[in-house]
Design a protein around this motif. Structure first.
Motif, mmCIF file in Angstrom:
data_model
loop_
_atom_site.group_PDB
_atom_site.id
_atom_site.type_symbol
_atom_site.label_atom_id
_atom_site.label_comp_id
_atom_site.label_asym_id
_atom_site.label_seq_id
_atom_site.Cartn_x
_atom_site.Cartn_y
_atom_site.Cartn_z
ATOM 1 N N VAL A 1 0.834 -1.207 0.000
ATOM 2 C CA VAL A 1 0.000 0.000 0.000
ATOM 3 C C VAL A 1 0.868 1.257 0.000
ATOM 4 O O VAL A 1 0.634 2.197 -0.766
ATOM 5 C CB VAL A 1 -0.957 -0.005 1.216
ATOM 6 N N VAL A 2 1.886 1.292 0.855
ATOM 7 C CA VAL A 2 2.747 2.474 0.943
ATOM 8 C C VAL A 2 3.488 2.707 -0.370
ATOM 9 O O VAL A 2 3.576 3.837 -0.859
ATOM 10 C CB VAL A 2 3.744 2.329 2.107
ATOM 11 N N PHE A 3 4.024 1.646 -0.952
ATOM 12 C CA PHE A 3 4.738 1.798 -2.213
ATOM 13 C C PHE A 3 3.796 2.239 -3.328
ATOM 14 O O PHE A 3 4.177 3.037 -4.195
ATOM 15 C CB PHE A 3 5.423 0.480 -2.591
ATOM 16 N N ALA A 4 2.565 1.724 -3.312
ATOM 17 C CA ALA A 4 1.585 2.146 -4.318
ATOM 18 C C ALA A 4 1.243 3.622 -4.162
ATOM 19 O O ALA A 4 1.044 4.336 -5.157
ATOM 20 C CB ALA A 4 0.329 1.289 -4.221
ATOM 21 N N ILE A 5 1.176 4.095 -2.926
ATOM 22 C CA ILE A 5 0.937 5.525 -2.684
ATOM 23 C C ILE A 5 2.081 6.355 -3.250
ATOM 24 O O ILE A 5 1.867 7.396 -3.881
ATOM 25 C CB ILE A 5 0.743 5.793 -1.189
ATOM 26 N N SER A 6 3.315 5.888 -3.053
ATOM 27 C CA SER A 6 4.456 6.626 -3.615
ATOM 28 C C SER A 6 4.373 6.647 -5.139
ATOM 29 O O SER A 6 4.725 7.647 -5.777
ATOM 30 C CB SER A 6 5.779 6.005 -3.152
ATOM 31 N N GLY A 7 3.890 5.544 -5.729
ATOM 32 C CA GLY A 7 3.672 5.544 -7.176
ATOM 33 C C GLY A 7 2.592 6.523 -7.573
ATOM 34 O O GLY A 7 2.708 7.225 -8.590
ATOM 35 N N GLY A 8 1.524 6.592 -6.765
ATOM 36 C CA GLY A 8 0.462 7.552 -7.035
ATOM 37 C C GLY A 8 0.951 8.988 -6.965
ATOM 38 O O GLY A 8 0.536 9.840 -7.766
ATOM 39 N N LEU A 9 1.836 9.273 -6.024
ATOM 40 C CA LEU A 9 2.382 10.629 -5.910
ATOM 41 C C LEU A 9 3.224 10.985 -7.139
ATOM 42 O O LEU A 9 3.195 12.127 -7.613
ATOM 43 C CB LEU A 9 3.236 10.743 -4.638
ATOM 44 N N THR A 10 3.960 10.009 -7.659
ATOM 45 C CA THR A 10 4.720 10.250 -8.887
ATOM 46 C C THR A 10 3.771 10.492 -10.057
ATOM 47 O O THR A 10 3.992 11.399 -10.877
ATOM 48 C CB THR A 10 5.631 9.052 -9.198
ATOM 49 N N ALA A 11 2.698 9.700 -10.131
ATOM 50 C CA ALA A 11 1.706 9.889 -11.189
ATOM 51 C C ALA A 11 1.059 11.267 -11.091
ATOM 52 O O ALA A 11 0.768 11.912 -12.110
ATOM 53 C CB ALA A 11 0.641 8.791 -11.107
ATOM 54 N N ALA A 12 0.844 11.743 -9.857
ATOM 55 C CA ALA A 12 0.260 13.072 -9.668
ATOM 56 C C ALA A 12 1.188 14.157 -10.197
ATOM 57 O O ALA A 12 0.743 15.109 -10.849
ATOM 58 C CB ALA A 12 -0.044 13.296 -8.186
ATOM 59 N N ARG A 13 2.481 14.010 -9.921
ATOM 60 C CA ARG A 13 3.439 15.010 -10.419
ATOM 61 C C ARG A 13 3.476 15.033 -11.944
ATOM 62 O O ARG A 13 3.749 16.060 -12.556
ATOM 63 C CB ARG A 13 4.841 14.708 -9.877
ATOM 64 N N LYS A 14 3.191 13.895 -12.567
ATOM 65 C CA LYS A 14 3.213 13.801 -14.030
ATOM 66 C C LYS A 14 1.871 14.133 -14.661
ATOM 67 O O LYS A 14 1.744 14.120 -15.885
ATOM 68 C CB LYS A 14 3.640 12.388 -14.447
ATOM 69 N N GLY A 15 0.846 14.428 -13.835
ATOM 70 C CA GLY A 15 -0.464 14.802 -14.359
ATOM 71 C C GLY A 15 -1.189 13.677 -15.063
ATOM 72 O O GLY A 15 -1.877 13.905 -16.060
ATOM 73 N N MET A 16 -1.091 12.454 -14.551
ATOM 74 C CA MET A 16 -1.716 11.301 -15.213
ATOM 75 C C MET A 16 -3.197 11.193 -14.882
ATOM 76 O O MET A 16 -3.690 11.808 -13.938
ATOM 77 C CB MET A 16 -0.992 10.014 -14.791
ATOM 78 N N ASP A 17 -3.885 10.350 -15.661
ATOM 79 C CA ASP A 17 -5.301 10.080 -15.401
ATOM 80 C C ASP A 17 -5.425 8.868 -14.476
ATOM 81 O O ASP A 17 -4.417 8.331 -13.991
ATOM 82 C CB ASP A 17 -6.060 9.879 -16.704
ATOM 83 N N LEU A 18 -6.664 8.406 -14.250
ATOM 84 C CA LEU A 18 -6.890 7.292 -13.337
ATOM 85 C C LEU A 18 -6.175 6.012 -13.777
ATOM 86 O O LEU A 18 -5.662 5.256 -12.942
ATOM 87 C CB LEU A 18 -8.393 7.017 -13.210
ATOM 88 N N VAL A 19 -6.137 5.766 -15.076
ATOM 89 C CA VAL A 19 -5.446 4.581 -15.573
ATOM 90 C C VAL A 19 -3.951 4.681 -15.289
ATOM 91 O O VAL A 19 -3.311 3.705 -14.866
ATOM 92 C CB VAL A 19 -5.702 4.390 -17.082
ATOM 93 N N GLY A 20 -3.388 5.863 -15.515
ATOM 94 C CA GLY A 20 -1.975 6.067 -15.227
ATOM 95 C C GLY A 20 -1.660 5.877 -13.755
ATOM 96 O O GLY A 20 -0.657 5.257 -13.388
#
Length: 206
Positions: A14-33
């Motif tokens: 879960v924690v690692f997935a959150i860190s991935g989500g934060l990276t996706a947020a910085r890149k402006g990705m959509d839900l699939v990203g």
């Protein structure tokens, strides 16, 4: 102890997935990203470990791991501000350290269970703990964290070494797990608190 390791495994995913989500947020990705980057960060290291050990990839039967990574990444999409405050960032650093420590032992244990050498078990511990982040960074075109001088993968290596050495000495399971876990956690924690870095070769001026 198996139940404790399983709980720590879920926590780390879960924690690692959150860190991935934060990276996706910085890149402006959509839900699939968000789902993709969160998933590869959370389970990428364990997937590569199982493929190299010629084992069935664990999340093909334990599908809850994929669900956890997607939900964790989407929580960042929905509540990005809550995850990007200074306090949240500090807590996530420490939560990531716990996940790193747990994954280093889980990877080493998985390797020993199929009869690999102690050296390979340590490599698999490091890989499980850090290669999800490596895949994330490569997909997001960012400098891989594992190649930074920051004490990160080295903490996983040290934790796995302690775990494997005690295992080979037939130490009690509780001592083996506790010593390996806290070695990785303390080393990573020192890196967080004091900003410790590994020695680096001086850059060429040319």
């Amino acid at each position: 102890m198996d139940e404790l390791l399983k709980a720590l495994d879920y926590f780390g995913v879960v924690v690692f997935a959150i860190s991935g989500g934060l990276t996706a947020a910085r890149k402006g990705m959509d839900l699939v990203g968000f789902a993709l980057i969160g998933t590869v960060t959370g389970i990428g290291g364990g997937t590569l470990r199982d493929l190299l050990l010629d084992k069935p990839v664990y999340w093909l039967t334990e599908w809850e791991y994929v669900l956890l990574t997607v939900l964790a990444a989407w929580s960042v999409f929905l509540f990005a501000r809550a995850f990007t405050t200074r306090t949240a960032a500090a807590w996530l650093n420490w939560a990531d350290a716990v996940g790193l420590a747990a994954f280093s032992l889980i990877g080493a244990q998985a390797a020993l269970a199929v009869g690999t050498s102690p050296f390979i078990a340590v490599v698999m511990g490091m890989m499980t703990a850090s290669f999800g982040g490596l895949i994330r960074d490569m997909l997001c075109n960012e400098p891989p964290m594992i190649l930074h001088r920051e004490v990160y993968a080295s903490a996983a290596v040290l934790g796995a070494i302690v775990f494997v050495v005690l295992h080979e000495l037939a130490a009690p399971a509780l001592l083996t797990l506790t010593a390996g876990f806290f070695t990785a956690l303390i080393v990573r924690g020192l890196g967080i608190v004091y900003g410790l870095h590994l020695p680096a070769f001086p850059r060429s001026e040319a």
